[in-house]
Design a protein around this motif. Structure first.
Motif, PDB file in Angstrom:
ATOM      1  N   ASN A 103     -26.480  34.792 -12.574  1.00  0.00           N
ATOM      2  CA  ASN A 103     -25.413  34.150 -13.111  1.00  0.00           C
ATOM      3  C   ASN A 103     -23.977  34.556 -12.514  1.00  0.00           C
ATOM      4  OD1 ASN A 103     -26.944  32.981 -15.188  1.00  0.00           O
ATOM      5  ND2 ASN A 103     -26.266  34.337 -16.701  1.00  0.00           N
ATOM      6  N   ALA A 104     -23.848  35.675 -12.189  1.00  0.00           N
ATOM      7  CA  ALA A 104     -22.579  36.224 -11.340  1.00  0.00           C
ATOM      8  C   ALA A 104     -22.481  35.542 -10.053  1.00  0.00           C
ATOM      9  CB  ALA A 104     -22.427  37.711 -11.484  1.00  0.00           C
ATOM     10  N   ILE A 105     -23.537  35.479  -9.390  1.00  0.00           N
ATOM     11  CA  ILE A 105     -23.683  34.802  -7.973  1.00  0.00           C
ATOM     12  C   ILE A 105     -23.291  33.393  -8.079  1.00  0.00           C
ATOM     13  CG2 ILE A 105     -25.098  34.403  -6.053  1.00  0.00           C
ATOM     14  CD1 ILE A 105     -26.222  37.328  -6.303  1.00  0.00           C
ATOM     15  N   ALA A 106     -24.149  32.877  -9.006  1.00  0.00           N
ATOM     16  CA  ALA A 106     -23.580  31.239  -9.046  1.00  0.00           C
ATOM     17  C   ALA A 106     -22.088  30.758  -9.446  1.00  0.00           C
ATOM     18  CB  ALA A 106     -24.808  30.622 -10.207  1.00  0.00           C
ATOM     19  N   ASP A 107     -21.883  31.923 -10.524  1.00  0.00           N
ATOM     20  CA  ASP A 107     -20.259  31.795 -10.920  1.00  0.00           C
ATOM     21  C   ASP A 107     -19.317  31.853  -9.628  1.00  0.00           C
ATOM     22  OD1 ASP A 107     -18.407  30.688 -13.054  1.00  0.00           O
ATOM     23  OD2 ASP A 107     -17.987  32.877 -13.055  1.00  0.00           O
ATOM     24  N   GLU A 108     -19.536  32.777  -8.740  1.00  0.00           N
ATOM     25  CA  GLU A 108     -19.031  33.150  -7.794  1.00  0.00           C
ATOM     26  C   GLU A 108     -18.756  32.018  -6.636  1.00  0.00           C
ATOM     27  OE1 GLU A 108     -18.716  36.375  -4.064  1.00  0.00           O
ATOM     28  OE2 GLU A 108     -19.909  37.049  -5.805  1.00  0.00           O
TER      29      GLU A 108
ATOM     30  N   PHE B 198     -15.721  29.845  -5.551  1.00  0.00           N
ATOM     31  CA  PHE B 198     -15.368  29.520  -4.053  1.00  0.00           C
ATOM     32  C   PHE B 198     -15.223  27.981  -3.697  1.00  0.00           C
ATOM     33  CE2 PHE B 198     -17.571  28.725   0.180  1.00  0.00           C
ATOM     34  CZ  PHE B 198     -16.700  29.429   1.022  1.00  0.00           C
ATOM     35  N   TYR B 199     -16.280  27.335  -4.221  1.00  0.00           N
ATOM     36  CA  TYR B 199     -16.197  25.903  -3.761  1.00  0.00           C
ATOM     37  C   TYR B 199     -15.484  24.986  -4.623  1.00  0.00           C
ATOM     38  CZ  TYR B 199     -18.850  21.432  -2.466  1.00  0.00           C
ATOM     39  OH  TYR B 199     -19.218  20.423  -1.912  1.00  0.00           O
ATOM     40  N   GLU B 200     -15.201  25.220  -5.546  1.00  0.00           N
ATOM     41  CA  GLU B 200     -14.321  24.459  -6.699  1.00  0.00           C
ATOM     42  C   GLU B 200     -13.324  23.759  -6.073  1.00  0.00           C
ATOM     43  OE1 GLU B 200     -14.260  24.513 -11.396  1.00  0.00           O
ATOM     44  OE2 GLU B 200     -13.246  26.419 -10.333  1.00  0.00           O
ATOM     45  N   ALA B 201     -12.293  24.204  -5.326  1.00  0.00           N
ATOM     46  CA  ALA B 201     -11.285  23.549  -4.681  1.00  0.00           C
ATOM     47  C   ALA B 201     -11.580  22.550  -3.685  1.00  0.00           C
ATOM     48  CB  ALA B 201     -10.298  24.669  -3.837  1.00  0.00           C
TER      49      ALA B 201
ATOM     50  N   ILE C 187     -17.287  20.598 -11.206  1.00  0.00           N
ATOM     51  CA  ILE C 187     -18.517  21.625 -11.344  1.00  0.00           C
ATOM     52  C   ILE C 187     -18.540  21.966 -12.802  1.00  0.00           C
ATOM     53  CG2 ILE C 187     -19.362  23.763 -10.549  1.00  0.00           C
ATOM     54  CD1 ILE C 187     -17.894  23.460  -7.810  1.00  0.00           C
ATOM     55  N   ARG C 188     -19.682  21.905 -13.435  1.00  0.00           N
ATOM     56  CA  ARG C 188     -20.140  22.210 -14.681  1.00  0.00           C
ATOM     57  C   ARG C 188     -20.930  23.522 -14.623  1.00  0.00           C
ATOM     58  NH1 ARG C 188     -17.243  18.720 -17.336  1.00  0.00           N
ATOM     59  NH2 ARG C 188     -17.276  16.526 -16.517  1.00  0.00           N
ATOM     60  N   THR C 189     -20.995  24.453 -15.472  1.00  0.00           N
ATOM     61  CA  THR C 189     -22.139  25.491 -15.500  1.00  0.00           C
ATOM     62  C   THR C 189     -22.658  25.676 -16.867  1.00  0.00           C
ATOM     63  OG1 THR C 189     -20.159  27.218 -16.150  1.00  0.00           O
ATOM     64  CG2 THR C 189     -20.867  26.815 -13.534  1.00  0.00           C
ATOM     65  N   GLN C 190     -23.931  26.107 -16.995  1.00  0.00           N
ATOM     66  CA  GLN C 190     -24.577  26.273 -17.940  1.00  0.00           C
ATOM     67  C   GLN C 190     -25.477  27.419 -17.889  1.00  0.00           C
ATOM     68  OE1 GLN C 190     -26.730  22.786 -19.414  1.00  0.00           O
ATOM     69  NE2 GLN C 190     -25.032  21.270 -18.862  1.00  0.00           N
ATOM     70  N   PHE C 191     -24.862  28.725 -18.218  1.00  0.00           N
ATOM     71  CA  PHE C 191     -25.794  30.054 -17.769  1.00  0.00           C
ATOM     72  C   PHE C 191     -26.518  30.476 -19.190  1.00  0.00           C
ATOM     73  CE2 PHE C 191     -22.014  30.402 -14.251  1.00  0.00           C
ATOM     74  CZ  PHE C 191     -22.769  29.825 -13.466  1.00  0.00           C
ATOM     75  N   ALA C 192     -27.776  30.908 -18.845  1.00  0.00           N
ATOM     76  CA  ALA C 192     -28.510  31.605 -19.750  1.00  0.00           C
ATOM     77  C   ALA C 192     -27.751  32.986 -20.116  1.00  0.00           C
ATOM     78  CB  ALA C 192     -29.818  31.635 -19.316  1.00  0.00           C
TER      79      ALA C 192
ATOM     80  N   LEU D 111     -26.946  23.799  -0.719  1.00  0.00           N
ATOM     81  CA  LEU D 111     -27.310  22.622  -1.729  1.00  0.00           C
ATOM     82  C   LEU D 111     -26.148  21.945  -2.360  1.00  0.00           C
ATOM     83  CD1 LEU D 111     -30.144  24.809  -3.946  1.00  0.00           C
ATOM     84  CD2 LEU D 111     -30.452  22.891  -2.069  1.00  0.00           C
ATOM     85  N   MET D 112     -24.934  22.914  -2.563  1.00  0.00           N
ATOM     86  CA  MET D 112     -23.778  22.609  -3.068  1.00  0.00           C
ATOM     87  C   MET D 112     -23.327  21.230  -2.127  1.00  0.00           C
ATOM     88  SD  MET D 112     -22.236  25.963  -4.585  1.00  0.00           S
ATOM     89  CE  MET D 112     -20.935  25.341  -5.704  1.00  0.00           C
ATOM     90  N   LEU D 113     -23.461  21.749  -0.801  1.00  0.00           N
ATOM     91  CA  LEU D 113     -22.675  20.581   0.258  1.00  0.00           C
ATOM     92  C   LEU D 113     -23.739  19.431   0.276  1.00  0.00           C
ATOM     93  CD1 LEU D 113     -21.828  23.173   3.184  1.00  0.00           C
ATOM     94  CD2 LEU D 113     -20.277  21.976   1.846  1.00  0.00           C
ATOM     95  N   ASN D 114     -24.927  19.657  -0.138  1.00  0.00           N
ATOM     96  CA  ASN D 114     -25.874  18.610   0.012  1.00  0.00           C
ATOM     97  C   ASN D 114     -25.533  17.653  -1.458  1.00  0.00           C
ATOM     98  OD1 ASN D 114     -28.618  17.316   0.861  1.00  0.00           O
ATOM     99  ND2 ASN D 114     -28.945  17.709  -1.358  1.00  0.00           N
ATOM    100  N   ALA D 115     -25.123  18.371  -2.324  1.00  0.00           N
ATOM    101  CA  ALA D 115     -24.699  17.388  -3.665  1.00  0.00           C
ATOM    102  C   ALA D 115     -23.517  16.714  -3.468  1.00  0.00           C
ATOM    103  CB  ALA D 115     -24.539  18.397  -4.760  1.00  0.00           C
ATOM    104  N   GLN D 116     -22.386  17.417  -2.542  1.00  0.00           N
ATOM    105  CA  GLN D 116     -21.272  16.707  -2.100  1.00  0.00           C
ATOM    106  C   GLN D 116     -21.604  15.351  -1.422  1.00  0.00           C
ATOM    107  OE1 GLN D 116     -18.213  19.245  -0.078  1.00  0.00           O
ATOM    108  NE2 GLN D 116     -17.966  17.517   1.404  1.00  0.00           N
TER     109      GLN D 116
END
Length: 307
Positions: free
Chosen positions: A154-159, A163-166, A175-180, A200-205
């Protein structure tokens, strides 16, 4: 999110194959020769009993095949990495000289000088593109030895979200998060895994040229931690989905075709699996499944030095 047509990406397992018999290859034994399981051979080797197997025809077991495959893969990766280094060095020299040429023509006055500057700029662009491909290939070839540590997925995904949000915002992506909650730790090479997630995030972009939602979701499935990367973009056809993890395959002009293959390689190096679901016009979902790192009395994955 619409229901996706599921698809898994995997390689065919390596299966041991029996060696052909001497008759099959036309190599018959000489006249008078004794068969390998003969009385003479047992007399020469007392460890062979009447029912001892003919080891000449035994196939390699799966563990030995896997060991040999990994050794060959490491050798090929080393050679490929060396070749990429040899290409990168002259590219750096070429780039430096093109920079100097561009400076010489910076204050072009004649049409001839302006044309020369345009050609230099085109060459600089192509050299930069080739340099990017070489760097991507080096990352692809070098994924072998991981520095694994217990990590909070969770912490790595949120980091990575932070980093990528801007950059995502400049492309109209939210960007939305749903962490268990209480997700057990996993063993990761954090820096390497972040590279996989960024790919994966760049691919989504790229799949959302008009913007959309990028969802990072974690969950637990038995002894696995799962990270979903979901976009509301263009989606993929079955034909494209079947090829996206092939090296150098890209649907984007100028794409290296190494981002997703590198991601899969990183995930599999962690003992994980990456799955993809997609539907044209509705979006895609990439799911990374990683083995949990047990810290209590339960069993741990032996690949990570657990009990």
């Amino acid at each position: 999110m619409a229901k996706f047509a599921s698809s898994t990406v995997s390689d065919d397992p390596i299966k041991p194959q029996a060696r052909p018999s001497s008759a099959a290859v036309g190599n018959n034994p000489p006249a008078g020769a004794m068969p390998p399981d003969s009385t003479a051979e047992r007399a020469a080797n007392p460890n062979l009993g009447p029912g001892a197997p003919n080891t000449e025809h035994l196939t390699l077991d799966e563990a030995e095949l896997t060991r040999r495959f990994r050794a060959q893969y490491a050798e090929i990766s080393q050679l490929a990495g060396g070749l990429a280094h040899e290409i990168r060095n002259p590219l750096s020299t070429l780039s430096l000289n093109l920079d100097l040429l561009a400076e010489d023509f910076q204050n072009a006055e004649t049409s001839r000088e302006r044309r020369a500057l345009q050609r230099v700029e085109r060459l600089r662009h192509e050299v930069d593109r080739l340099h990017g491909i070489v760097e991507s290939f080096l990352r692809f070839a070098k994924i072998q030895d991981l520095k694994l540590q217990p990590a909070d997925l969770n912490a790595i995904a949120d980091e990575m979200r932070d980093f990528y949000e801007a950059q995502a915002a400049t492309h109209g992506i939210v960007i939305r998060t749903q962490f268990a909650q209480d997700l057990p730790p996993v063993r990761l090479d954090a820096d390497l895994f972040k590279q996989a997630l960024l790919n994966l995030m760049l691919n989504a972009q790229h799949a959302m040229p008009s913007g959309g939602d990028l969802i990072l979701k974690t969950r637990r499935e038995g002894q696995w931690a799962v990270l979903d990367v979901i976009d509301t973009g263009l989606g993929m056809t079955d034909q494209v989905r079947e090829q996206i993890f092939n090296a150098f395959f890209s649907t984007r002009p100028g794409g290296s075709g190494l981002g997703l293959p590198t991601t899969r390689k990183i995930v599999e190096a962690h003992g994980g699996v990456i799955l993809v679901r997609s539907e044209p016009g509705k979006g895609s979902q990439f799911s990374i499944r990683l083995p949990l790192h047990e810290t209590g009395d339960g069993p741990a994955d032996p690949r990570f030095g657990g009990r």
